[in-house]
Design a protein around this motif. Structure first.
Motif, mmCIF file in Angstrom:
data_model
loop_
_atom_site.group_PDB
_atom_site.id
_atom_site.type_symbol
_atom_site.label_atom_id
_atom_site.label_comp_id
_atom_site.label_asym_id
_atom_site.label_seq_id
_atom_site.Cartn_x
_atom_site.Cartn_y
_atom_site.Cartn_z
ATOM 1 N N GLU A 85 45.039 52.775 50.957
ATOM 2 C CA GLU A 85 45.318 52.487 52.366
ATOM 3 C C GLU A 85 46.678 51.827 52.526
ATOM 4 N N MET B 110 44.610 57.411 53.154
ATOM 5 C CA MET B 110 44.088 57.372 54.519
ATOM 6 C C MET B 110 45.175 56.894 55.477
ATOM 7 N N ASP C 111 45.573 54.418 59.105
ATOM 8 C CA ASP C 111 44.928 53.442 59.984
ATOM 9 C C ASP C 111 45.832 53.317 61.210
ATOM 10 N N HIS D 277 47.846 50.087 61.481
ATOM 11 C CA HIS D 277 49.002 49.928 60.584
ATOM 12 C C HIS D 277 50.051 51.013 60.821
ATOM 13 N N HIS E 124 41.186 54.973 59.947
ATOM 14 C CA HIS E 124 40.717 53.798 60.692
ATOM 15 C C HIS E 124 41.321 53.810 62.097
ATOM 16 N N ARG F 157 44.700 45.064 68.028
ATOM 17 C CA ARG F 157 43.665 45.461 67.061
ATOM 18 C C ARG F 157 42.253 45.131 67.540
ATOM 19 N N GLU G 32 37.812 49.954 62.802
ATOM 20 C CA GLU G 32 38.097 48.727 62.056
ATOM 21 C C GLU G 32 38.880 47.831 63.011
#
Ligand code: MG
Length: 299
Positions: free
Chosen positions: A177, A208, A210, A213, A236, A243, A274
């Protein structure tokens, strides 16, 4: 070729191009709709409810098909999860980290902690049918760590090969990640994680994206496409300003570009929550799921 012949040939060429273009246009407009389903997953803290039963009931009502528990103590929870998921339309999507130590530790004892705890989690993940175990090689706060050099990258790839092969033996994978620079400067972009997966030379090493990020990226579409179906194993999602739940940051929470990449590659895995929750969970969580489904439709 005289001028008359040249003009005739050119005109024929132009007509051919026009016909092809029209044909392509027709083909596009008649092309079957992309039916790649959006498979949504929750982490253990996402759904309301005191017990796993309550959480899974809630998830099934919302059509949530994936569950992403943390990896800590996973070996002792395999039976609990298997029983709670039995007969339900929910599968383990991925396992979120949970190991001790870290891979790029300078201290051999800390590295050894990582090696043994990560392998225990991988074995349990395999028993649970997880697509993989998510990991970060080092966070900014983890010290002392190996310097960011060519040799360290090579070492990381060699270590990932070992982990990847171990994961394959357990019918699962390890998923790198990338984070943002505030949390981990080492690996910040999806394409970088995909390149490390490629250079690890094990089919058990994946990566992956996210959406939180991915503020590091200039294009969600390009980032996810760079990993492509060969390396992209998990995603994610969170709101993109603070977030929280998707939608809690209003206009910022646009995932259409990234979703378009997932649909174009017929992404077969999960998009997993997440994130925190600023508002009332019972209100903002179903709204977040609806927002994702609408944007998936638009993508
Ligand atoms: Mg994440």
């Amino acid at each position: 070729m005289n001028r008359k012949e040249f003009l005739q040939t050119s005109l024929m060429g132009a007509a051919a191009v026009a016909a092809t273009t029209t044909g392509a246009g027709l083909l596009t407009s008649c092309a079957p709709k992309n039916n790649t389903p959006l498979r949504i997953s929750f982490q253990e803290g996402t759904a309301p409810g005191k017990t796993l039963e309550e959480k899974f009931d809630y998830m099934e009502n919302l059509g949530i098909v994936g569950f992403e528990p943390g990896g800590w103590n996973l070996a002792n929870r395999v039976n609990e999860f298997q029983q709670a998921l039995s007969g339900r339309n929910i599968k383990i999507s991925a396992i979120c980290a949970g190991f001790s130590g870290f891979l790029l530790a300078e201290d051999p004892a800390v590295k050894a902690q990582f090696d043994s705890t990560m392998r225990d989690i991988i074995a349990a993940a395999g028993e649970l049918g997880s697509t993989g175990v998510i990991m970060v090689p080092v966070f900014n706060h983890q010290k002392p760590c190996l310097p960011h050099t060519l040799e360290t990258r090579q070492y990381l790839c060699e270590q990932m090969y070992e982990l990847g092969e171990y994961a394959l033996k357990h019918n699962t994978t390890v998923i790198l990640e990338p984070l943002n620079r505030r949390e981990a400067h080492y690996m910040r972009q999806v394409a970088d994680a995909a390149a490390i997966a490629r250079d690890s030379k094990s089919a058990g090493v994946k990566c992956m994206g996210d959406f939180w990020h991915m503020s590091e990226e200039t294009s969600d579409y390009a980032a996810l496409m760079a990993a492509g179906s060969k390396y992209l194993q998990h995603v994610h999602i969170a709101s993109r300003g603070t977030r929280q739940m998707p939608g809690e940051n209003g206009e910022l929470d646009n995932y259409v570009d990234g979703f378009r990449a997932l649909k174009e590659m017929n992404y077969p895995y999960y998009v997993s929550f997440e994130c925190g929750c600023a508002g009332e969970r019972e209100v903002v969580l179903p709204a977040a799921v609806e927002l994702m489904r609408n944007q998936w439709e638009m993508a």
